[in-house]
Design a protein around this motif. Structure first.
Motif, PDB file in Angstrom:
ATOM      1  N   ARG A 156       0.840  -1.191   0.000  1.00 20.94           N
ATOM      2  CA  ARG A 156       0.000   0.000   0.000  1.00 20.94           C
ATOM      3  C   ARG A 156       0.877   1.244   0.000  1.00 20.94           C
ATOM      4  O   ARG A 156       1.945   1.240   0.595  1.00 20.94           O
ATOM      5  N   HIS A 194      -1.790   6.671   1.300  1.00 20.32           N
ATOM      6  CA  HIS A 194      -3.110   6.053   1.270  1.00 20.32           C
ATOM      7  C   HIS A 194      -3.432   5.394   2.607  1.00 20.32           C
ATOM      8  O   HIS A 194      -4.587   5.421   3.056  1.00 20.32           O
ATOM      9  N   ASN A 195      -2.442   4.790   3.235  1.00 23.89           N
ATOM     10  CA  ASN A 195      -2.658   4.154   4.529  1.00 23.89           C
ATOM     11  C   ASN A 195      -3.070   5.184   5.582  1.00 23.89           C
ATOM     12  O   ASN A 195      -3.982   4.937   6.373  1.00 23.89           O
ATOM     13  N   ALA A 202      -6.584   6.410   4.766  1.00 23.18           N
ATOM     14  CA  ALA A 202      -7.561   5.370   5.081  1.00 23.18           C
ATOM     15  C   ALA A 202      -7.865   5.350   6.574  1.00 23.18           C
ATOM     16  O   ALA A 202      -9.009   5.122   6.980  1.00 23.18           O
ATOM     17  N   THR A 203      -6.860   5.598   7.400  1.00 18.81           N
ATOM     18  CA  THR A 203      -7.092   5.653   8.849  1.00 18.81           C
ATOM     19  C   THR A 203      -8.019   6.812   9.200  1.00 18.81           C
ATOM     20  O   THR A 203      -8.898   6.670  10.058  1.00 18.81           O
ATOM     21  N   ALA A 253     -10.312   8.036   7.172  1.00 20.28           N
ATOM     22  CA  ALA A 253     -11.634   7.615   6.695  1.00 20.28           C
ATOM     23  C   ALA A 253     -12.268   6.623   7.671  1.00 20.28           C
ATOM     24  O   ALA A 253     -13.477   6.685   7.930  1.00 20.28           O
ATOM     25  N   GLU A 254     -11.467   5.717   8.215  1.00 23.02           N
ATOM     26  CA  GLU A 254     -11.987   4.747   9.186  1.00 23.02           C
ATOM     27  C   GLU A 254     -12.483   5.446  10.448  1.00 23.02           C
ATOM     28  O   GLU A 254     -13.531   5.089  10.989  1.00 23.02           O
ATOM     29  N   LEU A 266      -5.435   2.235  -2.337  1.00 20.92           N
ATOM     30  CA  LEU A 266      -6.349   2.864  -1.377  1.00 20.92           C
ATOM     31  C   LEU A 266      -7.326   1.839  -0.814  1.00 20.92           C
ATOM     32  O   LEU A 266      -7.591   1.813   0.386  1.00 20.92           O
ATOM     33  N   LEU A 267      -7.851   0.954  -1.663  1.00 22.49           N
ATOM     34  CA  LEU A 267      -8.768  -0.075  -1.181  1.00 22.49           C
ATOM     35  C   LEU A 267      -8.072  -1.064  -0.252  1.00 22.49           C
ATOM     36  O   LEU A 267      -8.659  -1.531   0.724  1.00 22.49           O
ATOM     37  N   ARG A 268      -6.826  -1.389  -0.545  1.00 24.18           N
ATOM     38  CA  ARG A 268      -6.075  -2.290   0.339  1.00 24.18           C
ATOM     39  C   ARG A 268      -5.823  -1.660   1.701  1.00 24.18           C
ATOM     40  O   ARG A 268      -5.667  -2.350   2.689  1.00 24.18           O
ATOM     41  N   SER A 269      -5.771  -0.341   1.738  1.00 21.78           N
ATOM     42  CA  SER A 269      -5.492   0.354   2.996  1.00 21.78           C
ATOM     43  C   SER A 269      -6.707   0.400   3.916  1.00 21.78           C
ATOM     44  O   SER A 269      -6.554   0.487   5.127  1.00 21.78           O
ATOM     45  N   LEU A 270      -7.909   0.358   3.344  1.00 18.61           N
ATOM     46  CA  LEU A 270      -9.118   0.391   4.164  1.00 18.61           C
ATOM     47  C   LEU A 270      -9.349  -0.966   4.806  1.00 18.61           C
ATOM     48  O   LEU A 270      -9.222  -1.993   4.160  1.00 18.61           O
TER      49      LEU A 270
END
Length: 173
Positions: free
Chosen positions: A2, A6-7, A10-11, A13-14, A92-96
């Motif tokens: 990732r 993006h990681n 993603a955090t 966004a989480e 980005l999807l792998r990071s979520l």
């Protein structure tokens, strides 16, 4: 693998998803707190956010005592030239991670339902730290003309924290 930026995004966004789930439930069950009774949770949330901001800014320094992201990024090793990297959307999807959202929602929701509804906003305290780290990493990538990655590739030497870098022009899958 990732992208580092993006990681971090993603955090964020989480954390926002956790608040979007727990706050309506807590406020729906317990009601929206009145301004007079909300002063003490706010006195907890504001220092948490300030501390998170300070932590994010200090991580962008060279201090080894403070867990420097800057030093970790500088220790990144190059990705092998023939490695095909994930596309931007794929990274980005792998990071979520849904389990991270669940990890944030469950204790937050329990605290908000049993103790104080404003505790549903606690995941917001993660946002300033991660935003500072993502901003610095994006700046660092742009300044050096490379892309930072997290993860491990087979037969690839590892840097500290498994940080890798690649050329911006390197092909992605």
């Amino acid at each position: 693998m990732r992208r580092y930026v993006h990681n971090e995004l993603a955090t964020i966004a989480e954390a926002l998803c956790a608040v979007a789930i727990s706050a309506p439930v807590a406020f729906g069950v317990r009601g929206i707190p009145k301004a007079e009774s909300a002063w003490w949770p706010i006195t907890v949330l504001i220092p948490l956010s300030v501390g998170s901001t300070v932590s994010g800014v200090l991580a962008c320094t060279r201090s080894t005592r403070l867990g420097s992201e800057k030093l970790d990024l500088e220790r990144a090793v190059p990705v092998a030239p023939d490695t095909v990297l994930p596309t931007s959307g794929e990274s980005l999807l792998r990071s979520l991670a849904l389990r991270s959202v669940a990890f944030l929602v469950v204790p937050t929701l329990v605290a908000a339902l049993l103790w104080e509804p404003l505790m549903a906003l606690i995941p917001l305290a993660l946002v300033p730290d991660r935003l500072a780290r993502a901003t610095y990493a994006a700046y660092w990538e742009r300044r050096h003309g490379i892309m930072l990655w997290q993860g491990h590739l087979p037969d690839q030497p590892l840097g500290k924290g498994e940080y890798l870098y690649s050329s911006v022009r390197q092909l992605t899958s």
